[in-house]
Design a protein around this motif. Structure first.
Motif, mmCIF file in Angstrom:
data_model
loop_
_atom_site.group_PDB
_atom_site.id
_atom_site.type_symbol
_atom_site.label_atom_id
_atom_site.label_comp_id
_atom_site.label_asym_id
_atom_site.label_seq_id
_atom_site.Cartn_x
_atom_site.Cartn_y
_atom_site.Cartn_z
ATOM 1 N N GLY A 155 0.849 -1.275 -0.078
ATOM 2 C CA GLY A 155 0.038 0.060 0.005
ATOM 3 C C GLY A 155 0.733 1.140 0.108
ATOM 4 O O GLY A 155 0.234 2.336 0.227
ATOM 5 N N PHE A 176 -7.026 -1.999 -3.967
ATOM 6 C CA PHE A 176 -6.660 -0.866 -3.983
ATOM 7 C C PHE A 176 -7.731 -0.081 -3.245
ATOM 8 O O PHE A 176 -7.551 1.371 -3.092
ATOM 9 C CB PHE A 176 -6.502 -0.174 -5.583
ATOM 10 N N ASP A 219 2.108 4.581 -1.037
ATOM 11 C CA ASP A 219 1.269 5.516 -1.904
ATOM 12 C C ASP A 219 2.258 6.411 -2.501
ATOM 13 O O ASP A 219 2.120 7.557 -2.621
ATOM 14 C CB ASP A 219 0.642 6.453 -0.870
#
Lengths: 463, 252
Positions: free
Chosen positions: B49, B67, B51
């Motif tokens: 995850g 997602f 980002d």
């Protein structure tokens, strides 16, 4: 002359023929000199370097009341309990600026230790205390509030530890305010350690009732050769309070000073430490932590003077400012010309959690000797993003992850506390402060209205 | 359990993964091998995850669009990444860290938090998985740990969190042979018919200990070759140049 100055002038004039009338002449003269200094320089203003970031002028009002005598005595246990787990201390409670005691304001132990009220010490052992009370610390134009304290102080805590006495149990000063009035408090504490003496001292400043108090305290500490003192300060004040603490420390040969000043909540707090390393091989560790949010203001001013060779000093101050809080740190180290082989280190690390929070830091090293080791480092930053990611990748929510990191950041300071129970308690308070649970010190609460004592117990395993 | 389709990942305009496809079922162990700089760690980061990437394509995990889940939700849903470079977090004790993590995951699953005693018993039990004998309570997360200790600590966390899908990114790098054995044993002990493991590695030697069901070769941002465990041995013998030549010759 503004209205506050006029009010002070009138107050002083009244007490010259009142509270101060029976005092020894040298003390009355010293008070007058300090009053003259205050009238000449007034309150410190935002034009002065040490008051520029967090000015106090504009916050001070003119309708204060100074309490002229102690409240009628009630046993402290009836309304106050300090719940720091397993922290056995000998407590010296102050209520509304006066030492709370059943009968003897000053105690002299068999080993020569003297403790109790400064006002009583002036009467009972003037030869011990007057040399300190008649020496002014108001030697710069920005010390108007110090002069005000020296002119007007009514009481304070006197601790005298003779040579070679090592006090085992920490002594604890708890300053409580419990009145609906806007109190002006000037307490002047004097702590003297003889050669080879040692002392741990816990100093708590807490608000009980919400009022626009101005607490303007001075504490002076004198360490004879080889004396060791550990000083722990906690501050947990409500939003409307003004708290100004000036701490003056003088160290003789090979003495050791350790301070740890923790601010949990502030209205406006100004902590000034002025430390003089006067003789060789004196050592000082100065730690500080400030956690402020909403519109709280905290200012830490640390001045360390290396006046002799072979001394060492180490400073570590850390702070977190959230919301629109303001925090300032001024760290000034002076190494005099003959102070060779000085070691002086300073770090100040800050986290500003929002765009509105204002954090300022001013490291300032003034070095006139050539054989020295000095360093300083100051940072203002945010949370470590990599660490945040790592914690969250283990299932820890963003808010909790933030808290864990802030807690870790803050704990570096509280970890330095050497009294186990106090260290654990402070760490727990930091944790609860950061999670938003701790507002005012729930341990130090007066419950005069309903007669009940609140004992707030915290599960230390909980995080 | 995990299905990756046509995954493209780029960072600052540079494309790292260029249409990756992968399917992992419960009970399987997959190895992803490949030379440096082909996107192995990027794949782990994207699944965790992180980002910082521009991503297209799809990753479906237990039927959910990955997602749509935050970093912590992925972990709570049973994804665990053993990082190549675990972060040092001074001041946060391992005990506090793991207690917080375990209880947040339990809360997500609707379980009661563990009591202090139950947690400490769990920790003692799981320490054995990676032969950790040292007292952890007073140590900060990864602070002052050797490379080997950091990796063991990763597998210890995996044991504590009992994930459904574990992705071990270069867990063997920097390990001596004893540490490698301990880490691999730990991973093997944690294997069940219901969970899956993806082992990302540069060298074949880890696969002597953790035996994969499938070996994939990642090259130029894609999986260019998949095969049984013998593929790892073949790679070790022929080197990545073999893949490079076949790939450039259009044979893969």
């Amino acid at each position: 002359m503004n209205s506050f100055t006029q009010y002070i002038q009138q107050l002083f004039a009244n007490e010259v023929g009142g509270l101060f009338a029976a005092e020894p002449a040298p003390l009355r003269e010293a008070r007058q000199k300090s009053m003259d200094f205050f009238l000449a320089h007034g309150l410190p203003t935002r034009k002065m370097e040490n008051w520029r970031q967090c000015p106090i002028d504009g916050l001070v009002q003119s309708d204060y009341r100074m309490q002229r005598e102690a409240d009628p005595y009630r046993p402290v246990e009836e309304y106050f309990q300090c719940q720091v787990r397993n922290l056995a201390t000998q407590m010296f409670p102050f209520l509304n600026g006066w030492f709370v005691h059943p009968d003897a304001p000053l105690t002299k132990s068999a080993n020569g230790v003297i403790t109790g009220s400064v006002a009583a010490a002036v009467k009972q052992c003037p030869e011990l205390i007057l040399p300190y009370l008649t020496t002014t610390h108001a030697d710069k134009a920005d010390r108007g509030l110090v002069a005000l304290n020296e002119a007007l102080f009514n009481d304070g805590l006197f601790i005298y530890i003779p040579a070679n006495v090592k006090v085992e149990e920490p002594l604890q000063l708890v300053s409580m305010i419990n009145t609906d009035d806007n109190l002006l408090i000037n307490n002047h504490n004097v702590i003297v350690l003889g050669e080879n003496a040692s002392l741990s001292f816990v100093h708590c400043d807490d608000s009980i009732k919400y009022g626009k108090t101005l607490i303007n305290n001075v504490t002076e500490v004198h360490l004879a050769p080889n004396a060791v003192m550990h000083y722990y300060k906690t501050e947990n004040k409500d939003a409307d309070s003004l708290l100004v603490n000036h701490l003056f420390v003088r160290q003789q040969e090979n003495s050791e000073w350790v301070s740890n000043v923790v601010t949990f909540n502030a209205g406006y707090i100004h902590n000034a430490i002025h430390l003089d390393l006067d003789e060789p091989f004196a050592h000082a560790n100065l730690y500080g932590l400030y956690l402020v949010d909403k519109s709280q203001v905290v200012d830490n001013q640390v001045f360390v003077a290396h006046n002799a060779p072979d001394c060492s000093s180490y400073q570590m101050y850390k702070g977190i400012a959230d919301d629109s809080a303001r925090a300032n740190f001024n760290g000034h180290i002076v190494v005099r010309q003959d102070s060779q082989r000085t070691q002086a280190y300073q770090t100040n690390r800050n986290m500003a959690l929002t765009d509105e929070a204002v954090v300022t830091t001013h490291p300032f090293l003034e070095i006139y000797a050539d054989d020295v080791k000095c360093s300083h480092g100051a940072t203002v930053g945010q949370l470590n993003e990599d660490a945040m990611f790592y914690l969250r990748s283990r299932g820890i929510g963003e808010r909790t992850a933030r808290m864990l990191l802030m807690y870790a950041f803050a704990n570096e300071v509280t970890d330095k506390v050497t009294i186990d129970s106090l260290r654990e308690r402070l760490a727990n308070m930091v944790e609860r402060r950061l999670s938003g649970e701790l507002t005012l010190c729930d341990q130090c609460r007066l419950h005069t209205s309903d007669g009940k004592v609140l004992i707030f117990d915290v599960d230390p395993d909980k995080i | 359990m995990l299905k990756i389709e046509n995954l493209h990942v780029s960072i600052k305009g540079k494309e790292i993964l260029k249409g990756l496809n992968l399917e992992v079922k419960r009970g399987e162990v997959h190895a992803i091998m490949g030379p440096n700089g082909t996107g192995k760690s990027t794949l782990a980061s994207v699944i965790a995850g992180k980002d910082i990437y521009d991503v297209t394509g799809s990753i479906t995990y237990k039927g959910k669009n990955l997602f749509d889940l935050s970093i912590e939700e992925r972990a709570r849903e049973g994804i665990f990444i053993g990082f190549q470079y675990p972060v040092e977090i001074p001041g946060v004790s391992i005990t506090n860290f793991m207690k917080t993590a375990v209880n947040e995951v339990r809360r997500y699953k609707g379980l009661e938090p563990l009591t202090g005693g139950a947690f400490l018993r769990l920790m003692e039990e799981k320490k054995k998985v990676v032969e950790l004998t040292a007292k952890l309570s007073n140590r900060s997360v990864n602070e002052g740990f050797s490379g080997g200790e950091k990796k063991r600590n990763e597998i210890f966390q995996m044991a504590m969190l009992e994930p459904e899908l574990s992705i071990l990114d270069e867990t063997d790098s920097g390990l001596d042979i004893d540490a490698l054995r301990i880490v691999a044993n730990g991973v093997n002990q944690l294997k069940t018919k219901d969970n899956a493991t993806i082992v990302i590695t540069h060298y074949q030697r880890l696969l002597d200990y953790i035996v994969p069901d499938v070996v994939h070769v990642l090259y130029d941002g894609k999986i260019v070759k998949s095969g049984p465990k013998e593929l790892a041995v073949e790679l070790e013998e022929k080197g990545y140049d073999w893949i490079k030549h076949e790939y450039e010759a259009g044979l893969l």
